[in-house]
Design a protein around this motif. Structure first.
Motif, PDB file in Angstrom:
ATOM      1  N   PHE A 126       0.829  -1.204   0.000  1.00 30.58           N
ATOM      2  CA  PHE A 126       0.000   0.000   0.000  1.00 30.58           C
ATOM      3  C   PHE A 126       0.864   1.255   0.000  1.00 30.58           C
ATOM      4  O   PHE A 126       0.700   2.142  -0.830  1.00 30.58           O
ATOM      5  CB  PHE A 126      -0.943  -0.004   1.210  1.00 30.58           C
ATOM      6  N   TRP A 127       1.816   1.342   0.949  1.00 35.45           N
ATOM      7  CA  TRP A 127       2.634   2.542   1.053  1.00 35.45           C
ATOM      8  C   TRP A 127       3.587   2.675  -0.128  1.00 35.45           C
ATOM      9  O   TRP A 127       3.899   3.782  -0.565  1.00 35.45           O
ATOM     10  CB  TRP A 127       3.394   2.578   2.385  1.00 35.45           C
ATOM     11  N   SER A 128       4.032   1.564  -0.684  1.00 35.29           N
ATOM     12  CA  SER A 128       4.870   1.596  -1.877  1.00 35.29           C
ATOM     13  C   SER A 128       4.076   2.176  -3.046  1.00 35.29           C
ATOM     14  O   SER A 128       4.577   3.014  -3.800  1.00 35.29           O
ATOM     15  CB  SER A 128       5.353   0.186  -2.207  1.00 35.29           C
ATOM     16  N   SER A 129       2.822   1.737  -3.166  1.00 38.06           N
ATOM     17  CA  SER A 129       1.948   2.245  -4.223  1.00 38.06           C
ATOM     18  C   SER A 129       1.692   3.741  -4.054  1.00 38.06           C
ATOM     19  O   SER A 129       1.738   4.508  -5.029  1.00 38.06           O
ATOM     20  CB  SER A 129       0.626   1.476  -4.205  1.00 38.06           C
ATOM     21  N   VAL A 130       1.424   4.157  -2.826  1.00 42.47           N
ATOM     22  CA  VAL A 130       1.208   5.588  -2.560  1.00 42.47           C
ATOM     23  C   VAL A 130       2.467   6.378  -2.920  1.00 42.47           C
ATOM     24  O   VAL A 130       2.400   7.433  -3.547  1.00 42.47           O
ATOM     25  CB  VAL A 130       0.812   5.815  -1.078  1.00 42.47           C
ATOM     26  N   GLY A 131       3.620   5.855  -2.542  1.00 45.46           N
ATOM     27  CA  GLY A 131       4.879   6.532  -2.856  1.00 45.46           C
ATOM     28  C   GLY A 131       5.102   6.649  -4.352  1.00 45.46           C
ATOM     29  O   GLY A 131       5.533   7.705  -4.850  1.00 45.46           O
ATOM     30  N   GLN A 132       4.801   5.587  -5.102  1.00 41.75           N
ATOM     31  CA  GLN A 132       4.947   5.621  -6.557  1.00 41.75           C
ATOM     32  C   GLN A 132       4.008   6.651  -7.177  1.00 41.75           C
ATOM     33  O   GLN A 132       4.393   7.405  -8.076  1.00 41.75           O
ATOM     34  CB  GLN A 132       4.678   4.241  -7.159  1.00 41.75           C
ATOM     35  N   GLN A 133       2.770   6.694  -6.700  1.00 47.26           N
ATOM     36  CA  GLN A 133       1.814   7.672  -7.228  1.00 47.26           C
ATOM     37  C   GLN A 133       2.285   9.091  -6.945  1.00 47.26           C
ATOM     38  O   GLN A 133       2.202   9.967  -7.815  1.00 47.26           O
ATOM     39  CB  GLN A 133       0.426   7.446  -6.623  1.00 47.26           C
ATOM     40  N   ASN A 134       2.790   9.320  -5.737  1.00 44.03           N
ATOM     41  CA  ASN A 134       3.287  10.654  -5.395  1.00 44.03           C
ATOM     42  C   ASN A 134       4.480  11.023  -6.272  1.00 44.03           C
ATOM     43  O   ASN A 134       4.602  12.171  -6.726  1.00 44.03           O
ATOM     44  CB  ASN A 134       3.670  10.725  -3.916  1.00 44.03           C
ATOM     45  N   MET A 135       5.380  10.071  -6.507  1.00 43.43           N
ATOM     46  CA  MET A 135       6.546  10.323  -7.342  1.00 43.43           C
ATOM     47  C   MET A 135       6.119  10.641  -8.771  1.00 43.43           C
ATOM     48  O   MET A 135       6.653  11.571  -9.394  1.00 43.43           O
ATOM     49  CB  MET A 135       7.483   9.110  -7.320  1.00 43.43           C
ATOM     50  N   GLN A 136       5.156   9.903  -9.300  1.00 40.55           N
ATOM     51  CA  GLN A 136       4.672  10.161 -10.658  1.00 40.55           C
ATOM     52  C   GLN A 136       4.043  11.553 -10.751  1.00 40.55           C
ATOM     53  O   GLN A 136       4.268  12.282 -11.728  1.00 40.55           O
ATOM     54  CB  GLN A 136       3.667   9.090 -11.080  1.00 40.55           C
ATOM     55  N   MET A 137       3.251  11.929  -9.752  1.00 39.74           N
ATOM     56  CA  MET A 137       2.644  13.271  -9.766  1.00 39.74           C
ATOM     57  C   MET A 137       3.723  14.343  -9.697  1.00 39.74           C
ATOM     58  O   MET A 137       3.652  15.356 -10.391  1.00 39.74           O
ATOM     59  CB  MET A 137       1.653  13.430  -8.604  1.00 39.74           C
ATOM     60  N   TRP A 138       4.737  14.132  -8.866  1.00 43.13           N
ATOM     61  CA  TRP A 138       5.828  15.093  -8.730  1.00 43.13           C
ATOM     62  C   TRP A 138       6.597  15.226 -10.044  1.00 43.13           C
ATOM     63  O   TRP A 138       6.902  16.336 -10.485  1.00 43.13           O
ATOM     64  CB  TRP A 138       6.759  14.661  -7.595  1.00 43.13           C
ATOM     65  N   GLN A 139       6.881  14.101 -10.706  1.00 41.72           N
ATOM     66  CA  GLN A 139       7.598  14.142 -11.972  1.00 41.72           C
ATOM     67  C   GLN A 139       6.783  14.856 -13.043  1.00 41.72           C
ATOM     68  O   GLN A 139       7.320  15.649 -13.813  1.00 41.72           O
ATOM     69  CB  GLN A 139       7.958  12.722 -12.421  1.00 41.72           C
ATOM     70  N   LYS A 140       5.497  14.596 -13.100  1.00 45.66           N
ATOM     71  CA  LYS A 140       4.635  15.268 -14.077  1.00 45.66           C
ATOM     72  C   LYS A 140       4.596  16.764 -13.806  1.00 45.66           C
ATOM     73  O   LYS A 140       4.664  17.575 -14.737  1.00 45.66           O
ATOM     74  CB  LYS A 140       3.220  14.689 -14.036  1.00 45.66           C
ATOM     75  N   MET A 141       4.496  17.131 -12.533  1.00 45.68           N
ATOM     76  CA  MET A 141       4.480  18.551 -12.186  1.00 45.68           C
ATOM     77  C   MET A 141       5.779  19.223 -12.629  1.00 45.68           C
ATOM     78  O   MET A 141       5.767  20.311 -13.197  1.00 45.68           O
ATOM     79  CB  MET A 141       4.275  18.722 -10.675  1.00 45.68           C
ATOM     80  N   GLN A 142       6.924  18.548 -12.407  1.00 44.51           N
ATOM     81  CA  GLN A 142       8.209  19.106 -12.831  1.00 44.51           C
ATOM     82  C   GLN A 142       8.270  19.230 -14.348  1.00 44.51           C
ATOM     83  O   GLN A 142       8.719  20.255 -14.879  1.00 44.51           O
ATOM     84  CB  GLN A 142       9.371  18.222 -12.351  1.00 44.51           C
ATOM     85  N   GLN A 143       7.825  18.192 -15.050  1.00 42.77           N
ATOM     86  CA  GLN A 143       7.828  18.225 -16.511  1.00 42.77           C
ATOM     87  C   GLN A 143       6.970  19.371 -17.027  1.00 42.77           C
ATOM     88  O   GLN A 143       7.371  20.108 -17.930  1.00 42.77           O
ATOM     89  CB  GLN A 143       7.331  16.899 -17.086  1.00 42.77           C
TER      90      GLN A 143
END
Length: 159
Positions: A126-143
């Protein structure tokens, strides 16, 4: 069907004692509050007159709760409630409050259900999935941010 069969009957005696007919024992207001929290349907009746006094018991529980350290209502909210009594907006306010509280309860139940579903999973997953989703959102925001900067620089170069 007899109305008393639909509800758990609680009797209130003149000595202020409250008697739970189902459990055959006296109970406290705290125990009545627990029935509410546990979604037990009940009806409080005056032992002598047989009059339904559930509302007055519920109000007494609210008063007790509001007198404690963390009241739910501010003085300003309580004053607003009082202003609606007897006014022509009384029924509209009551309907609004009923709908708002029902919606809030539905949202809480949905949230609790979702949390239970998530917790039924392996917590590490669960927490790994949440972390991956947060990382993807952060990367998209940076892009998106870098992309907007590049577009601004391109426009400045064209000028």
């Amino acid at each position: 069907m007899n109305e008393e069969q639909d509800f758990r009957i609680i009797k209130k005696y003149p000595n202020r004692r409250i008697y739970d007919m189902e459990e055959s024992r006296y109970i406290t207001l705290t125990e009545v509050k627990k029935l509410i929290i546990d979604n037990v349907d009940f009806k409080v009746v005056d032992a002598h007159s047989k009059k339904d006094i559930t509302r007055s018991i519920l109000l007494q529980i609210i008063i007790d709760q509001e007198s404690e350290k963390d009241p739910l209502f501010t003085n300003e909210n309580l004053q607003r409630f009082i202003r609606y009594y007897g006014g022509n907006q009384n029924q509209h306010f009551a309907n609004f409050m009923n709908q708002s509280l029902a919606f809030f309860q539905q949202q809480q139940e949905h949230f609790q259900s979702r949390m239970n579903e998530m917790l039924d999973q392996n917590p590490l997953n669960f927490w790994s999935s949440v972390g991956q989703q947060n990382m993807q959102m952060w990367q998209k925001m940076q892009q998106d941010w870098f992309s907007s900067l590049t577009k601004q620089d391109d426009k400045k170069g064209e000028d």
